[in-house]
Design a protein around this motif. Structure first.
Motif, PDB file in Angstrom:
ATOM      1  N   ASP A  49      24.367  -4.174  50.548  1.00 47.39           N
ATOM      2  CA  ASP A  49      23.981  -4.715  49.248  1.00 47.39           C
ATOM      3  C   ASP A  49      24.718  -3.924  48.168  1.00 47.39           C
ATOM      4  O   ASP A  49      24.452  -2.733  47.990  1.00 47.39           O
ATOM      5  N   PRO A  50      25.657  -4.549  47.444  1.00 46.26           N
ATOM      6  CA  PRO A  50      26.452  -3.807  46.476  1.00 46.26           C
ATOM      7  C   PRO A  50      25.669  -3.323  45.244  1.00 46.26           C
ATOM      8  O   PRO A  50      26.122  -2.431  44.538  1.00 46.26           O
ATOM      9  N   SER A  51      24.483  -3.866  45.017  1.00 45.27           N
ATOM     10  CA  SER A  51      23.715  -3.434  43.840  1.00 45.27           C
ATOM     11  C   SER A  51      23.102  -2.046  44.029  1.00 45.27           C
ATOM     12  O   SER A  51      22.914  -1.307  43.072  1.00 45.27           O
ATOM     13  N   ASN A  52      22.799  -1.671  45.287  1.00 44.33           N
ATOM     14  CA  ASN A  52      22.217  -0.347  45.548  1.00 44.33           C
ATOM     15  C   ASN A  52      22.879   0.361  46.737  1.00 44.33           C
ATOM     16  O   ASN A  52      22.459   1.448  47.107  1.00 44.33           O
ATOM     17  N   CYS A  53      23.881  -0.278  47.344  1.00 43.13           N
ATOM     18  CA  CYS A  53      24.656   0.264  48.470  1.00 43.13           C
ATOM     19  C   CYS A  53      23.809   0.561  49.706  1.00 43.13           C
ATOM     20  O   CYS A  53      24.142   1.424  50.520  1.00 43.13           O
ATOM     21  N   ILE A  54      22.704  -0.156  49.871  1.00 42.43           N
ATOM     22  CA  ILE A  54      21.860  -0.010  51.063  1.00 42.43           C
ATOM     23  C   ILE A  54      22.486  -0.788  52.220  1.00 42.43           C
ATOM     24  O   ILE A  54      22.901  -1.929  52.066  1.00 42.43           O
ATOM     25  N   VAL A  55      22.533  -0.145  53.392  1.00 42.03           N
ATOM     26  CA  VAL A  55      23.094  -0.752  54.603  1.00 42.03           C
ATOM     27  C   VAL A  55      21.962  -1.056  55.574  1.00 42.03           C
ATOM     28  O   VAL A  55      21.081  -0.229  55.792  1.00 42.03           O
ATOM     29  N   ASN A  56      22.009  -2.247  56.161  1.00 39.25           N
ATOM     30  CA  ASN A  56      21.092  -2.639  57.233  1.00 39.25           C
ATOM     31  C   ASN A  56      21.928  -3.165  58.393  1.00 39.25           C
ATOM     32  O   ASN A  56      22.735  -4.080  58.215  1.00 39.25           O
ATOM     33  N   ILE A  57      21.723  -2.579  59.565  1.00 39.51           N
ATOM     34  CA  ILE A  57      22.454  -3.006  60.760  1.00 39.51           C
ATOM     35  C   ILE A  57      21.453  -3.335  61.859  1.00 39.51           C
ATOM     36  O   ILE A  57      20.584  -2.523  62.183  1.00 39.51           O
ATOM     37  N   ASN A  58      21.580  -4.532  62.406  1.00 45.55           N
ATOM     38  CA  ASN A  58      20.820  -4.938  63.575  1.00 45.55           C
ATOM     39  C   ASN A  58      21.806  -4.898  64.733  1.00 45.55           C
ATOM     40  O   ASN A  58      22.758  -5.668  64.762  1.00 45.55           O
ATOM     41  N   THR A  59      21.625  -3.974  65.676  1.00 50.21           N
ATOM     42  CA  THR A  59      22.593  -3.801  66.762  1.00 50.21           C
ATOM     43  C   THR A  59      22.584  -4.967  67.748  1.00 50.21           C
ATOM     44  O   THR A  59      23.480  -5.087  68.577  1.00 50.21           O
ATOM     45  N   GLY A  60      21.585  -5.819  67.659  1.00 52.87           N
ATOM     46  CA  GLY A  60      21.487  -6.919  68.606  1.00 52.87           C
ATOM     47  C   GLY A  60      20.881  -6.495  69.925  1.00 52.87           C
ATOM     48  O   GLY A  60      20.718  -7.305  70.839  1.00 52.87           O
ATOM     49  N   THR A  61      20.539  -5.230  70.054  1.00 52.40           N
ATOM     50  CA  THR A  61      19.935  -4.708  71.286  1.00 52.40           C
ATOM     51  C   THR A  61      18.495  -4.267  71.048  1.00 52.40           C
ATOM     52  O   THR A  61      17.902  -3.587  71.876  1.00 52.40           O
ATOM     53  N   GLY A  62      17.951  -4.626  69.877  1.00 56.19           N
ATOM     54  CA  GLY A  62      16.581  -4.251  69.553  1.00 56.19           C
ATOM     55  C   GLY A  62      16.492  -2.965  68.741  1.00 56.19           C
ATOM     56  O   GLY A  62      15.396  -2.512  68.425  1.00 56.19           O
ATOM     57  N   TYR A  63      17.630  -2.384  68.388  1.00 54.23           N
ATOM     58  CA  TYR A  63      17.658  -1.154  67.590  1.00 54.23           C
ATOM     59  C   TYR A  63      18.302  -1.441  66.234  1.00 54.23           C
ATOM     60  O   TYR A  63      19.130  -2.340  66.105  1.00 54.23           O
ATOM     61  N   PHE A  64      17.922  -0.659  65.249  1.00 53.60           N
ATOM     62  CA  PHE A  64      18.384  -0.882  63.886  1.00 53.60           C
ATOM     63  C   PHE A  64      18.930   0.410  63.277  1.00 53.60           C
ATOM     64  O   PHE A  64      18.483   1.510  63.619  1.00 53.60           O
ATOM     65  N   CYS A  65      19.877   0.243  62.362  1.00 50.25           N
ATOM     66  CA  CYS A  65      20.436   1.364  61.607  1.00 50.25           C
ATOM     67  C   CYS A  65      20.256   1.055  60.127  1.00 50.25           C
ATOM     68  O   CYS A  65      20.440  -0.097  59.702  1.00 50.25           O
ATOM     69  N   THR A  66      19.909   2.057  59.361  1.00 48.28           N
ATOM     70  CA  THR A  66      19.792   1.904  57.907  1.00 48.28           C
ATOM     71  C   THR A  66      20.399   3.142  57.251  1.00 48.28           C
ATOM     72  O   THR A  66      20.457   4.221  57.843  1.00 48.28           O
ATOM     73  N   GLY A  67      20.841   2.955  56.029  1.00 43.50           N
ATOM     74  CA  GLY A  67      21.418   4.078  55.288  1.00 43.50           C
ATOM     75  C   GLY A  67      22.084   3.593  54.021  1.00 43.50           C
ATOM     76  O   GLY A  67      21.727   2.548  53.476  1.00 43.50           O
ATOM     77  N   ARG A  68      23.076   4.348  53.575  1.00 44.24           N
ATOM     78  CA  ARG A  68      23.796   4.027  52.342  1.00 44.24           C
ATOM     79  C   ARG A  68      25.285   3.938  52.638  1.00 44.24           C
ATOM     80  O   ARG A  68      25.811   4.649  53.493  1.00 44.24           O
ATOM     81  N   ALA A  69      25.952   3.075  51.882  1.00 50.38           N
ATOM     82  CA  ALA A  69      27.403   2.926  51.968  1.00 50.38           C
ATOM     83  C   ALA A  69      28.023   3.519  50.712  1.00 50.38           C
ATOM     84  O   ALA A  69      27.397   3.544  49.649  1.00 50.38           O
ATOM     85  N   ALA A  70      29.261   3.990  50.843  1.00 52.62           N
ATOM     86  CA  ALA A  70      29.963   4.547  49.692  1.00 52.62           C
ATOM     87  C   ALA A  70      31.443   4.205  49.779  1.00 52.62           C
ATOM     88  O   ALA A  70      32.033   4.221  50.855  1.00 52.62           O
ATOM     89  N   GLY A  71      32.024   3.888  48.632  1.00 52.10           N
ATOM     90  CA  GLY A  71      33.460   3.656  48.543  1.00 52.10           C
ATOM     91  C   GLY A  71      33.875   2.248  48.919  1.00 52.10           C
ATOM     92  O   GLY A  71      33.073   1.427  49.360  1.00 52.10           O
ATOM     93  N   PRO A  72      35.160   1.970  48.758  1.00 49.00           N
ATOM     94  CA  PRO A  72      35.664   0.615  49.016  1.00 49.00           C
ATOM     95  C   PRO A  72      35.635   0.211  50.478  1.00 49.00           C
ATOM     96  O   PRO A  72      35.673  -0.969  50.797  1.00 49.00           O
ATOM     97  N   ASP A  90      26.969  -1.105  71.696  1.00 48.39           N
ATOM     98  CA  ASP A  90      25.930  -0.085  71.582  1.00 48.39           C
ATOM     99  C   ASP A  90      26.060   0.904  72.738  1.00 48.39           C
ATOM    100  O   ASP A  90      25.708   0.595  73.867  1.00 48.39           O
ATOM    101  N   ASP A  91      26.575   2.098  72.432  1.00 52.48           N
ATOM    102  CA  ASP A  91      26.680   3.133  73.457  1.00 52.48           C
ATOM    103  C   ASP A  91      25.644   4.232  73.218  1.00 52.48           C
ATOM    104  O   ASP A  91      25.735   5.309  73.798  1.00 52.48           O
ATOM    105  N   CYS A  92      24.664   3.954  72.352  1.00 51.10           N
ATOM    106  CA  CYS A  92      23.614   4.931  72.080  1.00 51.10           C
ATOM    107  C   CYS A  92      22.307   4.596  72.784  1.00 51.10           C
ATOM    108  O   CYS A  92      21.612   5.494  73.255  1.00 51.10           O
ATOM    109  N   PHE A  93      21.963   3.337  72.837  1.00 52.20           N
ATOM    110  CA  PHE A  93      20.629   2.964  73.326  1.00 52.20           C
ATOM    111  C   PHE A  93      20.666   2.223  74.652  1.00 52.20           C
ATOM    112  O   PHE A  93      20.106   2.661  75.633  1.00 52.20           O
ATOM    113  N   LEU A  94      21.338   1.077  74.684  1.00 48.38           N
ATOM    114  CA  LEU A  94      21.345   0.287  75.914  1.00 48.38           C
ATOM    115  C   LEU A  94      22.706   0.227  76.592  1.00 48.38           C
ATOM    116  O   LEU A  94      22.834  -0.343  77.666  1.00 48.38           O
ATOM    117  N   HIS A  95      23.745   0.762  75.975  1.00 45.73           N
ATOM    118  CA  HIS A  95      25.092   0.820  76.545  1.00 45.73           C
ATOM    119  C   HIS A  95      25.620  -0.566  76.910  1.00 45.73           C
ATOM    120  O   HIS A  95      26.163  -0.767  77.997  1.00 45.73           O
TER     121      HIS A  95
END
Length: 149
Positions: free
Chosen positions: A86-109, A71-76
């Motif tokens: 989740d391949p059914s809707n391509c939703i991404v959930n990321i827990n950085t392990g530093t108390g911050y989270f990322c969410t969004g969509r994935a596309a492609g292989p 993590d070079d954005c929040f706590l370095h």
């Protein structure tokens, strides 16, 4: 000399030379003058073009429950986090392990990511991979999802 040039131009103008039949283009076909649309070419380009490419590639299932994240954005710092796609809707959930989270969509292989981490807009060409986040008009930061423990 000028007189000869003028005489030559007058001779050409009076000789009655034509430009040929202007209804045809150089390839022998008729010229398009105000023409109409020929319509749709159809769904197949012929047998030598191969089969249709099919539907959108979607995304690829991904579940990294204990992965190294830098993590070079929040706590370095480096931490152990998690990533899921989740391949059914391509939703991404990321827990950085530093108390911050990322969410969004994935596309492609390769699960290209488009989303956000906290209040930053972020993208990545693949997950696991490097997530680039916009932090200001000319600044950015990165979060590296290693993919390994």
């Amino acid at each position: 000399m000028r007189l000869a040039l003028l005489a030559g131009l007058a001779l050409c103008a009076c000789a009655g030379y034509t430009h040929g039949d202007e209804r045809f283009s150089y390839d022998g076909g008729p010229s398009a003058s105000g023409g109409t649309d020929a319509g749709d070419a159809g769904t197949d380009a012929g047998i030598d073009a191969g089969a249709d490419a099919g539907t959108d590639a979607g995304c690829t299932a991904l579940s990294l429950n204990t992965t190294s994240i830098f993590d070079d954005c929040f706590l370095h710092i480096a931490a152990t986090g998690s990533v899921s796609v989740d391949p059914s809707n391509c939703i991404v959930n990321i827990n950085t392990g530093t108390g911050y989270f990322c969410t969004g969509r994935a596309a492609g292989p390769h699960d290209a990511f488009d989303g956000g981490c906290s209040n930053f807009a972020c993208i990545s060409s693949s997950l696991p991979g490097t997530i680039l986040c916009v932090t200001g008009a000319t600044t950015s930061c990165s979060i590296i999802v290693d993919g390994g423990p």
